[in-house]
Design a protein around this motif. Structure first.
Motif, PDB file in Angstrom:
ATOM      1  N   THR A 109      27.518  19.837 -80.411  1.00 54.28           N
ATOM      2  CA  THR A 109      27.485  20.412 -79.063  1.00 54.28           C
ATOM      3  C   THR A 109      28.910  20.547 -78.536  1.00 54.28           C
ATOM      4  OG1 THR A 109      25.300  19.473 -78.606  1.00 54.28           O
ATOM      5  CG2 THR A 109      26.652  20.090 -76.709  1.00 54.28           C
ATOM      6  N   GLU A 150      27.902  25.357 -75.681  1.00 49.94           N
ATOM      7  CA  GLU A 150      27.045  25.006 -74.544  1.00 49.94           C
ATOM      8  C   GLU A 150      27.568  25.622 -73.247  1.00 49.94           C
ATOM      9  OE1 GLU A 150      24.915  21.055 -72.658  1.00 49.94           O
ATOM     10  OE2 GLU A 150      26.886  20.809 -73.577  1.00 49.94           O
ATOM     11  N   ASP A 178      22.007  24.261 -71.233  1.00 45.07           N
ATOM     12  CA  ASP A 178      21.935  23.121 -70.318  1.00 45.07           C
ATOM     13  C   ASP A 178      21.439  23.643 -68.979  1.00 45.07           C
ATOM     14  OD1 ASP A 178      22.647  21.105 -68.330  1.00 45.07           O
ATOM     15  OD2 ASP A 178      23.790  20.133 -69.939  1.00 45.07           O
ATOM     16  N   GLN A 181      23.575  22.508 -65.940  1.00 42.87           N
ATOM     17  CA  GLN A 181      24.844  23.214 -65.828  1.00 42.87           C
ATOM     18  C   GLN A 181      24.643  24.648 -65.334  1.00 42.87           C
ATOM     19  OE1 GLN A 181      27.830  21.997 -66.093  1.00 42.87           O
ATOM     20  NE2 GLN A 181      27.428  19.993 -66.989  1.00 42.87           N
ATOM     21  N   TYR A 189      18.409  28.962 -65.311  1.00 41.18           N
ATOM     22  CA  TYR A 189      18.534  28.762 -66.753  1.00 41.18           C
ATOM     23  C   TYR A 189      18.043  29.984 -67.518  1.00 41.18           C
ATOM     24  CZ  TYR A 189      13.485  27.722 -66.994  1.00 41.18           C
ATOM     25  OH  TYR A 189      12.111  27.799 -66.930  1.00 41.18           O
ATOM     26  N   HIS A 204      19.352  20.976 -73.162  1.00 41.14           N
ATOM     27  CA  HIS A 204      19.572  19.750 -72.386  1.00 41.14           C
ATOM     28  C   HIS A 204      18.842  19.872 -71.049  1.00 41.14           C
ATOM     29  CE1 HIS A 204      23.577  18.655 -74.579  1.00 41.14           C
ATOM     30  NE2 HIS A 204      22.520  18.166 -75.188  1.00 41.14           N
ATOM     31  N   GLU A 243      18.980  14.741 -70.934  1.00 37.72           N
ATOM     32  CA  GLU A 243      20.371  14.332 -70.750  1.00 37.72           C
ATOM     33  C   GLU A 243      20.597  14.169 -69.253  1.00 37.72           C
ATOM     34  OE1 GLU A 243      24.594  15.887 -72.480  1.00 37.72           O
ATOM     35  OE2 GLU A 243      23.676  17.124 -70.923  1.00 37.72           O
TER      36      GLU A 243
END
Length: 271
Positions: A109, A150, A178, A181, A189, A204, A243
Motif C-alpha cells: 500500500t 492509495e 480508502d 481519505q 468514495y 480501507h 483501518e
C-alpha cells in the motif's frame, strides 16, 4: 472478497507484533501489516513477525494481504530530485519488500509524495510521476508483491482524476481505495472507485460522522451494505480491511463489535 483489519488500527496502543492476536480474535480473514519505524525493516524483525503471526493463527487462520509503512519516513523521497535521497529511499523500500515477501504479503500500500506546499494539478509532472510508479512497480514485482497506489487527501493522489493521467502511462496500475481519505478530500468514495474500476486490490474502511469526523464502522453515517453491494457488483475479489484510528474507540472490544457489524453488512449485501 475477504474481510479483515489493518494492524494500524491498534497503533500506537500496541506494537505491530502484539496486534496479531487481536486480529485473530476478531475472526479476521485478512490482515494488513503496518510497519511503525525503520528498525522493523530487516530480516531480524521479519522473524519476530513470523513467530507472532504463526502464534496468532492458532486462534484463527488469516492471510497477510498487504504491507503498509509509515509513509513520511521515506516515500516522499522516492520522488526527490536529490539522487542520494532517492537511493536511500529505494533501499528502504527494498528492505520493506523483503520483509513483506517473507510474510507472504501480496500487496504493498503506497501513499507516495505528500503535498507540503500548494501544488496545482496543472503543475504536476505526470510523466515523471508515472515513470517513478512504473519503476517501483517493477521493484516490488521482484519480491512477488503488487504495488498499489492509495488515494490520500494530503498526497498527490487526492482527487479522482489523478489516475486518468496515470493509466495511459502506467498500464499495470493497481490501487487501494480508502473511503475515509476520499471523504476527507471532499469526495464520495464512489468518485474514486469509478475511476479505479478493476484496478482496486484493497479497500480501507472506517466510518464518518455527520460532522466529518471519523468513527469505527457502525458508529457513523456510511452505508456499508451499499458499499459491499457496489464492490460485489463490480466483481471485486480483494480484501476490505478495517483501518481505524485508536482515538475513535475506548476498548479493544469496540473493534470486535465493529468488525461483527461489517460482517453482518457483508452478509446482507450478498443476499
Amino acid at each position: 472478497m475477504k474481510l479483515g483489519v489493518s494492524t494500524a488500527s491498534y497503533f500506537p496502543l500496541l506494537h505491530v507484533e502484539e496486534a496479531f492476536d487481536k486480529v485473530a480474535s476478531l475472526g479476521a480473514d485478512a490482515c494488513e501489516v503496518f510497519f511503525e519505524t525503520h528498525s522493523q525493516y530487516c530480516d531480524e524483525f521479519a522473524k519476530v513477525l513470523i513467530d507472532a503471526i504463526d502464534k496468532a493463527k492458532k486462534i484463527h487462520e488469516f492471510d497477510i494481504h498487504s504491507i503498509h509503512s509509515l509513509t513520511n519516513q521515506f516515500e516522499p523521497d522516492l520522488f526527490s530530485l536529490g539522487t542520494r535521497a532517492v537511493a536511500d529511499a529505494r533501499q528502504t523500500f527494498n528492505n520493506i519488500l523483503s520483509v513483506g515477501q517473507k510474510l507472504g504479503a501480496k500487496y504493498y500500500t503506497f501513499h507516495g509524495a505528500t503535498i507540503l506546499k500548494k501544488t496545482s494539478r496543472a503543475n504536476m509532472n505526470f510523466d515523471r510521476i508515472a515513470r517513478i510508479y512504473n519503476e517501483l512497480h517493477e521493484i516490488a514485482k521482484g519480491y512477488n508483491i503488487e504495488f498499489c497506489y492509495e488515494n490520500v487527501h494530503w498526497t498527490y493522489y487526492h482527487f479522482p482524476e489523478f489516475i486518468d493521467e496515470l493509466i495511459p502511462r502506467c498500464p499495470k496500475l493497481s490501487t487501494v481505495l480508502d473511503i475515509k481519505q476520499a471523504a476527507q478530500a471532499g469526495y464520495s468514495y464512489k468518485d474514486f472507485l469509478k475511476k479505479m474500476g478493476n484496478r482496486v486490490r484493497t479497500v480501507h474502511v472506517c466510518d464518518i460522522k455527520e460532522d466529518g469526523t471519523t468513527a469505527i464502522p457502525g458508529r457513523g453515517n456510511i452505508d456499508f451494505v451499499e458499499l459491499f453491494k457496489v464492490l460485489l457488483d463490480m466483481g471485486f475479489d480483494g480484501s476490505v480491511l478495517m483501518e481505524v484510528y485508536s482515538k475513535d474507540y475506548k476498548e479493544f472490544d469496540d473493534l470486535k463489535e465493529s468488525y461483527d457489524y461489517l460482517k453482518v453488512a457483508l452478509d446482507k449485501a450478498k443476499k
